[in-house]
Design an enzyme around this catalytic site. Structure first.
Site, PDB file in Angstrom:
ATOM      1  N   HIS A  10       5.881 -12.288   5.932  1.00 57.42           N
ATOM      2  CA  HIS A  10       5.738 -11.823   4.544  1.00 57.42           C
ATOM      3  C   HIS A  10       7.096 -11.547   3.946  1.00 57.42           C
ATOM      4  O   HIS A  10       8.045 -11.209   4.657  1.00 57.42           O
ATOM      5  CB  HIS A  10       4.860 -10.567   4.467  1.00 57.42           C
ATOM      6  N   ILE A  24       0.820  -1.211   0.000  1.00 59.74           N
ATOM      7  CA  ILE A  24       0.000   0.000   0.000  1.00 59.74           C
ATOM      8  C   ILE A  24       0.857   1.267   0.000  1.00 59.74           C
ATOM      9  O   ILE A  24       0.406   2.325  -0.440  1.00 59.74           O
ATOM     10  CB  ILE A  24      -0.984  -0.028   1.209  1.00 59.74           C
TER      11      ILE A  24
HETATM   12  P1  AMP Z   1       7.064  -4.841   7.534  1.00 54.95           P
HETATM   13  O1  AMP Z   1       6.163  -5.553   8.512  1.00 54.95           O
HETATM   14  O2  AMP Z   1       7.813  -3.715   8.155  1.00 54.95           O
HETATM   15  O3  AMP Z   1       7.982  -5.774   6.785  1.00 54.95           O
HETATM   16  O4  AMP Z   1       6.169  -4.163   6.409  1.00 54.95           O
HETATM   17  C1  AMP Z   1       4.785  -4.244   6.343  1.00 54.95           C
HETATM   18  C2  AMP Z   1       4.372  -3.670   5.017  1.00 54.95           C
HETATM   19  O5  AMP Z   1       2.973  -3.862   4.862  1.00 54.95           O
HETATM   20  C3  AMP Z   1       4.658  -2.182   4.812  1.00 54.95           C
HETATM   21  O6  AMP Z   1       5.497  -2.018   3.670  1.00 54.95           O
HETATM   22  C4  AMP Z   1       3.270  -1.580   4.598  1.00 54.95           C
HETATM   23  O7  AMP Z   1       3.264  -0.535   3.669  1.00 54.95           O
HETATM   24  C5  AMP Z   1       2.481  -2.778   4.121  1.00 54.95           C
HETATM   25  N1  AMP Z   1       1.035  -2.709   4.361  1.00 54.95           N
HETATM   26  C6  AMP Z   1       0.403  -2.398   5.523  1.00 54.95           C
HETATM   27  N2  AMP Z   1      -0.924  -2.457   5.370  1.00 54.95           N
HETATM   28  C7  AMP Z   1      -1.139  -2.841   4.084  1.00 54.95           C
HETATM   29  C8  AMP Z   1      -2.317  -3.076   3.322  1.00 54.95           C
HETATM   30  N3  AMP Z   1      -3.537  -2.953   3.841  1.00 54.95           N
HETATM   31  N4  AMP Z   1      -2.161  -3.448   2.027  1.00 54.95           N
HETATM   32  C9  AMP Z   1      -0.934  -3.569   1.495  1.00 54.95           C
HETATM   33  N5  AMP Z   1       0.206  -3.365   2.166  1.00 54.95           N
HETATM   34  C10 AMP Z   1       0.109  -3.002   3.444  1.00 54.95           C
END
Ligand code: AMP
Length: 125
Positions: free
Chosen positions: A107, A37
């Protein structure tokens, strides 16, 4: 502290349950891939396993062989599907507080679409 128990309310769990939308790239039995996002690069896709795993070491310890194989096959498939294999791409998984993991559902980020520079700058050691 890194979370130890899986939080069913995390945002990716909600996406998997269809409670909130995502911009889907790929879905199969073991994995879901969707655009981040807040993209950090021209191409920024997240690939998540469908099972409830907090992080890589949780996934590697708890998931079955088919889930593990299916997930990593999906990461490769997504890279090919995105058309980034020739120029190159980077995968990254943040796990725990020092890595600034924001979403406690394992992820893999797929970054691509520009020269990504070196993995970690020498001065950052
Ligand atoms: P991290 O847990 O730091 O590896 O990254 C989590 C990622 O999830 C970040 O890059 C956010 O921008 C992404 N993110 C959070 N919410 C959403 C969502 N609803 N859809 C897509 N990506 C998301």
């Amino acid at each position: 502290m890194a979370p130890t128990a899986y939080d069913e309310g995390n945002i990716f769990a909600r996406i998997l349950r269809g409670e909130i939308p995502c911009n889907k790239v790929h879905e199969d039995k073991h994995a879901l891939a969707f655009h981040d996002i807040h993209p950090q690069t021209p191409v920024h896709v997240l690939v998540i396993p469908k099972g409830p795993y907090v992080s890589l070491e949780d996934f590697s310890a708890q998931a079955g062989e088919a889930e593990i194989a299916g997930f990593w096959r999906a990461v490769g498939l997504v890279a090919r599907q995105l058309g980034v294999v020739e120029r190159g791409y980077r995968i990254l998984a943040n796990c725990g507080p020092d890595a600034h993991q924001e979403v406690p559902h394992f992820h893999v980020h797929v970054f691509a679409g520009k020269d990504l520079g070196r993995m970690i700058k020498p001065r950052d050691k």
